[in-house]
Design an enzyme around this catalytic site. Structure first.
Site, short mmCIF file in Angstrom:
data_model
loop_
_atom_site.label_atom_id
_atom_site.label_comp_id
_atom_site.label_asym_id
_atom_site.label_seq_id
_atom_site.Cartn_x
_atom_site.Cartn_y
_atom_site.Cartn_z
N PHE A 121 5.19 -0.49 -5.74
CA PHE A 121 4.51 0.28 -4.70
C PHE A 121 5.02 1.72 -4.79
O PHE A 121 6.01 1.99 -5.48
CB PHE A 121 4.82 -0.32 -3.33
CG PHE A 121 3.63 -0.92 -2.63
CD1 PHE A 121 2.81 -1.83 -3.26
CD2 PHE A 121 3.32 -0.56 -1.31
CE1 PHE A 121 1.72 -2.40 -2.61
CE2 PHE A 121 2.23 -1.12 -0.65
CZ PHE A 121 1.43 -2.03 -1.29
N GLN A 243 0.43 9.15 9.22
CA GLN A 243 0.18 8.95 7.80
C GLN A 243 -1.30 8.83 7.51
O GLN A 243 -2.01 8.06 8.15
CB GLN A 243 0.88 7.67 7.33
CG GLN A 243 0.62 7.36 5.87
CD GLN A 243 1.60 6.34 5.34
OE1 GLN A 243 1.40 5.13 5.46
NE2 GLN A 243 2.69 6.81 4.75
N HIS A 245 -3.57 7.51 4.70
CA HIS A 245 -3.48 6.67 3.51
C HIS A 245 -4.41 7.25 2.45
O HIS A 245 -5.55 7.57 2.75
CB HIS A 245 -3.90 5.24 3.86
CG HIS A 245 -3.51 4.24 2.81
ND1 HIS A 245 -4.12 4.19 1.58
CD2 HIS A 245 -2.56 3.27 2.80
CE1 HIS A 245 -3.56 3.21 0.87
NE2 HIS A 245 -2.61 2.65 1.59
N LEU A 255 -9.42 0.07 4.50
CA LEU A 255 -8.25 0.28 3.63
C LEU A 255 -8.42 -0.36 2.26
O LEU A 255 -8.91 -1.47 2.13
CB LEU A 255 -7.01 -0.32 4.32
CG LEU A 255 -5.72 -0.35 3.53
CD1 LEU A 255 -5.18 1.05 3.32
CD2 LEU A 255 -4.69 -1.22 4.24
N GLU A 258 -2.46 0.17 -1.57
CA GLU A 258 -1.68 0.89 -2.56
C GLU A 258 -1.33 -0.04 -3.73
O GLU A 258 -1.06 0.40 -4.84
CB GLU A 258 -0.39 1.38 -1.88
CG GLU A 258 0.49 2.26 -2.70
CD GLU A 258 1.58 2.88 -1.82
OE1 GLU A 258 1.22 3.62 -0.88
OE2 GLU A 258 2.76 2.63 -2.07
N ARG A 289 2.93 8.53 -0.12
CA ARG A 289 1.54 8.59 0.34
C ARG A 289 1.12 9.98 0.78
O ARG A 289 -0.01 10.40 0.56
CB ARG A 289 1.34 7.60 1.49
CG ARG A 289 1.30 6.18 1.01
CD ARG A 289 1.09 5.21 2.15
NE ARG A 289 0.96 3.86 1.61
CZ ARG A 289 0.95 2.77 2.37
NH1 ARG A 289 1.06 2.85 3.68
NH2 ARG A 289 0.81 1.58 1.81
N HIS A 356 -3.95 6.31 8.94
CA HIS A 356 -3.51 4.95 8.69
C HIS A 356 -2.38 4.48 9.59
O HIS A 356 -2.37 3.34 10.02
CB HIS A 356 -3.07 4.86 7.23
CG HIS A 356 -2.68 3.50 6.77
ND1 HIS A 356 -3.52 2.41 6.87
CD2 HIS A 356 -1.54 3.03 6.19
CE1 HIS A 356 -2.91 1.34 6.37
NE2 HIS A 356 -1.71 1.68 5.97
N ARG A 401 6.00 7.14 6.03
CA ARG A 401 6.38 5.74 5.77
C ARG A 401 6.05 5.36 4.33
O ARG A 401 5.01 5.74 3.80
CB ARG A 401 5.62 4.81 6.72
CG ARG A 401 5.83 3.35 6.42
CD ARG A 401 5.24 2.44 7.47
NE ARG A 401 3.78 2.39 7.46
CZ ARG A 401 3.05 1.74 6.57
NH1 ARG A 401 3.61 1.10 5.56
NH2 ARG A 401 1.72 1.73 6.66
#
Lengths: 590, 234
Positions: A121, A243, A245, A255, A258, A289, A356, A401
Site C-alpha cells: 500500500f 484526506q 482519496h 471508492l 489503493e 495519498r 475520503h 492518513r
C-alpha cells in the site's frame, strides 16, 4: 420533561461501525451493561465500504517486518503531526488486534503457507533507512471492511451485546459538573425520544465526508458525533485535515481501493503517460495519498486530464490480467462496471481525487478519553466522554492518513476505549445524575425542530453547504477564496439553525433525521473552514497556494477549534514514544 | 417517466396505496433507482426508504422494482424500466413499517438462529489460525453476503414459513461457517438444522439466485448442507 423515558446502562457506544462494535465487544466481554446505539443496522455502517485492507506488521509477507517500520511510515505519512505515543501504541498492539480478528473468523485472504495475505500500500517502507516498498496491508480480497464489519457484528452477537438498532443519537447530556452522562436518542421506527443514561458514552460515529459534494463516504457519514460534541462545547482537533482519496470514480465518487495500485495498477494522463514517475520518482503511484491526489489535480489543471472535459485521469489495470483482477480485486471490477461502465480487464477506470477521510476530530488519549485542550497548552479530561475511530483524533493520522491505517485505528482504539472504561468502572467511577434542566438543554435542538412552522429547506441547504465546501476548501486552498467560503458559510449557518421540518410524523421519519444530520454537517463544515483558514502553511492534506511550504517553526502542532468563540488555538504534538526514540521531522519525499 | 411508488404511513393511512408521480430525469441520464428516490424525496420529504453506502455493499436499500427484488443504488433505470414506467414496492413478505421500509426482525432472527459466528473451542494461537488458500477459497461466494434480504424475501418457502424455514440468506451463512476450516462446531451446527423445516423447506425454486445483487448462489450452498445432513445420517 417528566414524560421522557430513561434507559440506563453502564456504558453506551454511539455508532455501530468498526470502532463502535470493537468497543462494544470489549465492554460486553467485560460484563458491563452496555448498549450499542446505531442509526443503521450495524452491517450498514460505512466501515463496510473499506476495501484494500488493514495495515499491520504481522510479518507474513516479510518475516522480518517490524512494527517500528510501520510506526516510522505512519509518522512520516502524518507529516509529523501524528502523536508518536499513540502511533507507537497502534503499531505495536496492532498484530494482536489483527490476530483477534482472525480468531473471530474474519475471512482473510491467505498465502501459500496459510498465513494472512498482505499487499503493498502507499507510503510503506522498510524503515527510515530503507525506502524499499513493503507489503504490510492484510486483506480479505478487496472487501476487507465488509469482512471486518460483519465479523465484528457476529462476534458481538456471540458476546450478547445489546444493540439499539436504528436509534438516532441527537445530543449529549451533561450534568452540573460538566460530565457526560448519556445522550438523547430517537427510536427511528416509533419516533419515541428517550434519555439513554450511561456513566460512559463512547462516540464512534465515524466521519463527516458528506460536508463535501464529492465524497467516497456513505450517505450516513454526517458527523453526528462531531456535531454532538461541538454543541456540548468540546473542542475539535485538526479539523482542517481532510484526506482526498486519489481514486474515486469520476462522477459517482465511489471508492477504488489503493490496493489496485498496490497490486501493480498505475495512473495515466491523457497522453498515456505514467505521470507519478515525475512527482514521486521512488514510490511513484504508491506515494502518500495527499501527494498522489495533488499530482492528479496538477495534471488536470495543466490540461493533461482525460475525457471530453479533461476533468479526470485514468487508473490502468488491464495489464494485471483477468485472473489477478478477479481474484484480488473482484469488488473493484464490479463497482467499475456499475458506476463507470468500464471493465478494468479491458479498459482503464476514470478516477479523480475525492473526499475520503476526516483526520481531525475529538482529541483523545490512548484510552479513548475525550480531552478538552485549553488555551494554555494543557488539557483536561472530559469525564464520561470517549471517542474512537474516525470521529476521534488520538492522533495517529496527523495531517495525512496512510491507506490501511483506518481499519487498524478502529480495532486498536475501539478495543482500548473498552479496556479504559472497564478499568474506570472497576475503580468505582460514579457521577451525579442529570437534572431536569440538564435534560432540557440537551432536548433544545430537537424541540426547536419539532416545533418549526417555517424555515429553510433541508435538501437545499445541504446542497449549498456541500457545494461551498467543495469549491473553497478542496484539495488546494488559499486565503482569499477561503475568506469567501467563510462568508458564505456564515450565511448557510443561519439557515441551518432555522430548518423547517414539514413532516412531523413519528414512524420511521427520515425527514427529521436528515434535518438533524444537516445540522451536524454544518458544525463540522464550520470547524473545518475556520481551522483551514488559520493554518498558514501546507502540510499533509492541507495544501495552500498562498503558503506552499511546511512551516515547522509555527505549525508543527495540532490546531484546536473552540466552538464557544469559534477561535483556533494550538496544541503540542507528542514526540515521546515509550519504547523507541522519536522520529524527528524531516523533509517528506516519496 | 412514470414512477409508481408504494406509500403507507401508519399514522395517517388506513391502508397502503400506490402513488403515481411523473418525473423528468435530469439530462435523460441512465441514473440509479436510488437517485430517483432522492429526486422524489426532495419534492416530498415524507417518503421513507433506507439507504447508506449507495454502492451496493451495505444492503440497506433492497426493494422490489418492477416486480424484481434488488438494490436501488446499483439498479440503473435501463435495467428495470419498462414502457417508461417504474413500479417501486417494499421487499415482499415482510411487514411494512412505512413506505419502502420493512420490518426485518424475522429475517435477522433466522440469521441469528444459525449461530453466525466462528466457533472454535481450542485455545487460540498467539498468531492467526493457519488456513490454506484452498481452504479459504471454500468461503468465496459465501462471506460476501450483505444481508439485504433480497433473496429471502423472494422465496415462496420463506413466505409460507418465515418462522421455521431459515431462508436462503441464513442458510448461505450457515454453510459459510460449516465450510470454514477454522470452525469446529460442524456436528452441532448440522444437528440444529436437522428438522423438516430449517433446510428442507427449500424446494429449489432458485428465486434467490435470480435476485442476489452480489451474484451469490444460496441454492448451491443449501444443496451442500443437505448433502452434509444426509451423509451424517448414513
Amino acid at each position: 420533561m417528566n414524560e421522557l423515558r430513561t434507559l440506563t446502562f453502564d456504558a453506551i457506544v454511539v455508532g455501530g461501525g468498526g470502532a463502535g462494535m470493537r468497543a462494544a465487544l470489549q465492554l460486553a466481554q467485560s460484563g458491563l451493561d452496555t448498549a450499542c446505539v446505531t442509526k443503521v443496522f450495524p452491517t450498514r455502517s460505512h466501515t463496510v465500504s473499506a476495501q484494500g485492507g488493514i495495515t499491520c506488521a504481522i510479518a507474513s509477507a516479510d518475516p522480518n517486518d517490524d512494527w517500528r517500520w510501520h510506526m516510522y511510515d505512519t509518522v512520516k505519512g502524518s507529516d509529523y503531526i501524528g502523536d508518536q505515543d499513540a502511533i507507537e501504541y497502534m503499531c505495536s498492539v496492532g498484530p494482536q488486534a489483527v490476530f483477534e480478528l482472525d480468531h473471530m473468523g474474519l475471512p482473510f485472504s491467505r498465502t501459500e503457507t496459510g498465513r494472512i495475505y498482505q499487499r503493498p500500500f502507499g507510503g510503506q517502507s522498510k524503515g527510515p533507512d530503507n525506502p524499499t516498498q513493503a507489503a504490510r496491508t492484510c486483506a480479505a480480497a478487496d472487501r476487507t471492511g465488509h469482512a471486518l464489519l460483519h465479523t465484528l457484528y457476529q462476534a458481538n452477537l456471540k458476546a450478547g451485546t445489546t444493540f439499539l438498532n436504528e436509534w438516532y443519537a441527537v445530543d449529549l447530556v451533561k450534568n452540573e459538573d460538566g460530565a457526560v452522562v448519556g445522550c438523547i436518542a430517537i427510536c427511528i421506527e416509533t419516533g419515541e425520544t428517550v434519555y439513554i443514561k450511561a456513566k460512559a458514552t463512547v462516540l464512534a460515529t465515524g466521519g463527516a465526508g458528506r460536508i463535501f459534494a464529492s465524497t467516497t463516504n456513505a450517505l450516513i457519514n454526517t458527523g453526528d458525533g462531531m456535531g454532538m460534541s461541538l454543541r456540548a462545547g468540546v473542542p475539535a482537533q485538526d479539523m482542517e485535515m481532510w484526506q482526498f482519496h486519489p481514486t474515486g470514480i469520476a462522477g459517482a465518487g465511489t471508492l477504488v481501493t489503493e490496493g489496485c495500485r498496490g497490486e501493480g495498477g498505475y495512473l495515466i494522463n491523457k497522453d498515456g503517460e505514467r505521470f507519478m514517475e515525475r512527482y514521486a520518482p521512488n514510490a511513484k503511484d504508491l506515494a502518500g495519498r495527499d501527494v498522489v491526489a495533488r499530482s492528479m489535480i496538477l495534471e488536470i489543471l495543466d490540461g493533461r486530464g482525460c475525457g471530453p472535459d479533461g476533468d479526470h485521469v485514468y487508473l490502468k489495470l488491464d495489464h494485471l490480467g483477468e485472473e489477478v483482477l478477479h481474484s484480488r480485486l473482484p469488488g473493484i471490477c464490479e463497482l467499475s462496471k456499475t458506476f463507470a461502465h468500464a471493465d478494468p480487464v479491458k479498459e482503464p477506470i476514470p478516477v479523480v481525487p475525492t473526499c475520503h477521510y476526516q483526520m481531525g476530530g475529538v482529541a483523545t488519549n490512548i484510552g479513548g478519553q475525550a480531552l478538552a485542550p485549553d488555551k494554555d497548552g494543557g488539557h483536561t479530561v472530559i469525564e464520561g466522554l470517549f471517542a474512537c475511530g474516525e470521529v476521534a483524533c488520538v492522533s495517529v493520522h496527523g495531517a495525512n492518513r496512510l491507506g490501511g491505517n483506518s481499519l487498524l485505528d478502529l480495532v486498536v482504539f475501539g478495543r482500548a476505549a473498552g479496556i479504559q472504561i472497564e478499568k474506570q468502572m472497576r475503580e468505582g467511577y460514579e457521577v451525579k445524575d442529570a437534572s431536569a434542566a440538564d435534560l432540557e438543554r440537551a432536548m433544545a435542538r430537537l424541540n426547536r425542530l419539532n416545533g418549526s412552522t417555517e424555515g429553510a429547506d433541508v435538501a437545499a441547504v445541504r446542497k449549498e453547504l456541500q457545494a461551498t465546501m467543495q469549491l473553497y476548501f478542496g484539495v488546494f486552498r488559499d486565503g482569499e477564496s477561503m475568506q469567501k467560503g467563510l462568508a458564505l458559510l456564515a450565511d448557510i449557518r443561519k439557515k441551518a439553525d432555522n430548518l423547517y421540518l414539514d413532516d412531523k410524523s413519528n414512524a420511521f421519519n427520515t425527514a427529521r433525521i436528515e434535518a438533524l444530520e444537516l445540522q451536524n454537517l454544518m458544525e463540522v463544515a464550520e470547524a473545518t473552514a475556520i481551522a483551514a483558514e488559520v493554518r498558514t502553511e501546507s502540510r499533509g492534506a492541507h495544501a495552500r497556494n498562498d503558503f506552499t511550504e511546511r512551516d515547522d517553526e509555527n505549525w508543527l502542532c495540532h490546531s484546536v477549534y473552540y466552538p464557544q468563540d469559534k477561535t483556533v488555538g494550538k496544541r503540542a504534538v507528542n514526540f515521546a514514544p515509550k519504547t523507541v526514540p522519536a522520529f524527528p521531522p524531516k523533509v517528506r519525499t516519496y | 417517466m412514470l414512477v409508481s411508488v408504494y406509500r403507507y404511513n401508519p399514522e395517517t393511512d388506513d391502508a397502503p396505496y400506490m402513488q403515481d408521480i411523473h418525473i423528468d430525469i435530469p439530462g435523460g441520464k441512465d441514473i440509479m433507482v436510488l437517485d430517483v428516490l432522492h429526486l422524489l424525496k426532495e419534492k416530498d420529504t415524507s417518503l421513507g426508504y433506507r439507504r447508506s453506502c449507495r454502492e451496493g455493499v451495505c444492503g440497506s436499500d433492497g426493494m422490489n422494482m418492477n416486480g424484481k427484488n434488488g438494490l436501488a443504488c446499483i439498479t440503473a433505470l435501463s435495467q428495470v424500466v419498462v414502457d417508461d414506467k417504474l413500479v417501486i414496492r417494499p421487499l415482499p413478505g415482510l411487514p411494512v413499517i412505512r413506505d419502502l421500509v420493512v420490518d426485518m426482525s424475522q429475517f435477522y432472527k433466522q440469521y441469528e438462529k444459525i449461530k453466525p459466528f466462528l466457533i472454535n473451542d481450542t485455545p487460540a494461537p498467539t498468531m492467526e489460525r493457519l488456513q490454506s488458500p484452498e481452504e479459504r477459497a471454500e468461503l468465496d461466494g459465501l462471506y460476501e453476503c450483505i444481508l439485504c434480504a433480497c433473496c429471502t424475501t423472494a422465496c415462496p418457502s420463506f413466505w409460507w414459513n418465515p418462522d421455521k424455514f431459515v431462508g436462503p440468506s441464513g442458510l448461505l451463512q450457515a454453510y459459510r461457517f460449516l465450510a470454514d476450516s477454522r470452525d469446529t462446531a460442524t456436528r452441532e451446527r448440522l444437528a440444529e438444522l436437522d428438522d423438516p423445516f430449517s433446510v428442507f423447506r427449500c424446494h429449489g425454486i432458485m428465486n434467490c439466485v435470480n435476485v442476489c445483487p452480489k451474484g451469490l448462489n444460496p441454492t448451491k450452498a443449501i444443496g451442500k448442507i443437505r448433502n452434509m445432513l444426509i451423509q451424517q445420517a448414513t
